[in-house]
Enzyme design. Structure first.
Site, short mmCIF file in Angstrom:
data_model
loop_
_atom_site.label_atom_id
_atom_site.label_comp_id
_atom_site.label_asym_id
_atom_site.label_seq_id
_atom_site.Cartn_x
_atom_site.Cartn_y
_atom_site.Cartn_z
N LYS A 129 32.30 42.35 -39.42
CA LYS A 129 33.02 43.57 -39.76
C LYS A 129 32.53 44.66 -38.84
CE LYS A 129 34.19 45.49 -43.68
NZ LYS A 129 35.63 45.31 -43.57
N MET A 149 41.66 49.85 -45.12
CA MET A 149 40.44 49.68 -45.90
C MET A 149 39.53 50.91 -45.77
SD MET A 149 41.36 46.64 -46.61
CE MET A 149 40.02 46.11 -47.66
N CYS A 154 40.99 50.92 -34.53
CA CYS A 154 41.45 51.04 -35.91
C CYS A 154 42.53 52.12 -35.93
CB CYS A 154 40.30 51.42 -36.84
SG CYS A 154 40.86 51.78 -38.51
N THR A 190 45.49 46.11 -35.06
CA THR A 190 46.71 46.27 -35.87
C THR A 190 47.61 47.38 -35.35
OG1 THR A 190 45.44 47.71 -37.33
CG2 THR A 190 45.66 45.41 -38.00
C1 DHB Z 1 40.67 48.89 -40.69
C2 DHB Z 1 40.07 48.81 -39.46
C3 DHB Z 1 40.75 48.29 -38.39
O1 DHB Z 1 40.23 48.18 -37.16
C4 DHB Z 1 42.04 47.84 -38.56
O2 DHB Z 1 42.70 47.34 -37.52
C5 DHB Z 1 42.63 47.92 -39.77
C6 DHB Z 1 41.94 48.44 -40.84
C7 DHB Z 1 40.00 49.48 -41.86
O3 DHB Z 1 38.83 49.25 -42.14
O4 DHB Z 1 40.67 50.22 -42.57
#
Ligand code: DHB
Length: 306
Positions: free
Chosen positions: A45, A72, A129, A192
């Site tokens: 993570k 998250m 993210c 994502t």
């Molecule tokens: C989260 C982090 C990420 O890098 C991602 O692509 C999607 C979600 C997160 O922890 O919210």
């Protein structure tokens, strides 16, 4: 049976399938579980400087056919607590890559240095993210920022540095070039896609945070396009990620230019047993095409397309 072993920036992987960051990588036991199920390596993570509880629920929306929408909030126990989990996974024999996220180059460099001390084979930087305030795409969408952060980290560690770049930018391949200039040993593409779901009854976004990140089958063509473009513009290896569920998906990414792969959402749906199946399916596909070594297929789709 085709040889699935690959060398990635000096790290020997027994197969190209890495556990993607953020999925199943919370504890030493879960990292070891993915390794024992056949992953070629496991990525933790993303770890930050201090413990973070993450966003309130709901944090995930499941779309059975095409993937996940999640926000998250980068929950993690913080860099002081996490090393014991990595050490447990390493005792199980796993090849572990440490993922870190920071708000600027000093924070990234310090975290990378600290995680290196746990014996990880490489460090991956979460520059992508799509929704965390002050992190991820907020520091990873401009080439100058990516180059500066990567350079600072490369100066602070001895292990290879991998930049995980965002598809939520005008020119993702330009970000990969910036990472290469900064000294990255490899780039991971993609993270994502920024996305949203609306609950019309409640008249509000489905996720508590509002915006989230889309992963899974729906984003495979986007990931392939990014890997394809990056492969043509950098010399460092590319790690393909986004919607890999089958050996065929994997081979598409490899022929587009990926030397290794990350698997995330498929684990959420199928558990870590997916790694065994992916190895078998990829090996069968290579055998059917008469390709003896995976490395011979890397970028193969470019040869006939100039
Ligand atoms: C989260 C982090 C990420 O890098 C991602 O692509 C999607 C979600 C997160 O922890 O919210």
């Amino acid at each position: 049976m085709a040889d699935l072993g690959v060398r990635l920036a000096g790290v020997a992987l027994r197969n190209p399938f890495l556990l993607a960051s953020g999925i199943w990588g919370e504890s030493g036991a879960s990292l070891s579980g993915a390794w024992n199920a056949g992953a070629g390596g496991v990525i933790t993570k993303s770890i930050g400087s201090t413990p973070r509880p993450g966003y309130p629920n709901p944090t995930i929306e499941v779309y059975e056919t095409w993937g996940l929408l999640n926000a998250m909030g980068l929950p993690n126990p913080g860099i002081d607590e996490y090393p014991r989990e990595i050490e447990a996974a390493r005792r199980a024999g796993a090849t572990v890559i440490g993922s870190v996220f920071g708000g600027d180059e000093e924070e990234f460099a310090r975290l990378a240095h600290q995680i290196e001390a746990t014996g990880v084979a490489a460090v991956e930087l979460n520059l992508s993210c799509p929704h965390a305030e002050g992190f991820g795409t907020e520091v990873g969408s401009e080439p100058e920022d990516v180059e500066r952060i990567v350079r600072a980290v490369v100066r602070s560690v001895r292990v290879p540095v991998i930049a995980k770049i965002t598809p939520n930018a005008a020119d993702p391949a330009g970000l990969a070039e910036a990472a290469e200039r900064g000294g990255a040993a490899a780039v991971s593409a993609i993270n994502t896609l920024r996305a949203l779901a609306i609950d019309v009854t409640l008249r509000r976004p489905v996720l508590a945070h509002g915006l989230g990140g889309l992963s899974g089958a729906a984003i495979k063509p986007v990931g392939l396009a990014c890997v394809w473009q990056i492969y043509r513009r950098v010399k460092i290896p590319v790690i393909g990620v986004g919607g890999i569920r089958t050996g065929l998906d994997a081979l598409e990414y490899i022929m587009a230019g990926a030397r290794a792969l990350q698997v995330g959402t498929a684990i959420t749906f199928g558990g870590v047993a997916v790694f065994g199946r992916l190895n078998q399916e990829l090996s069968d596909r290579l055998d059917q095409l008469g390709i003896a070594r995976l490395e011979d297929a890397v970028g193969a789709a470019h040869a006939a397309h100039l």
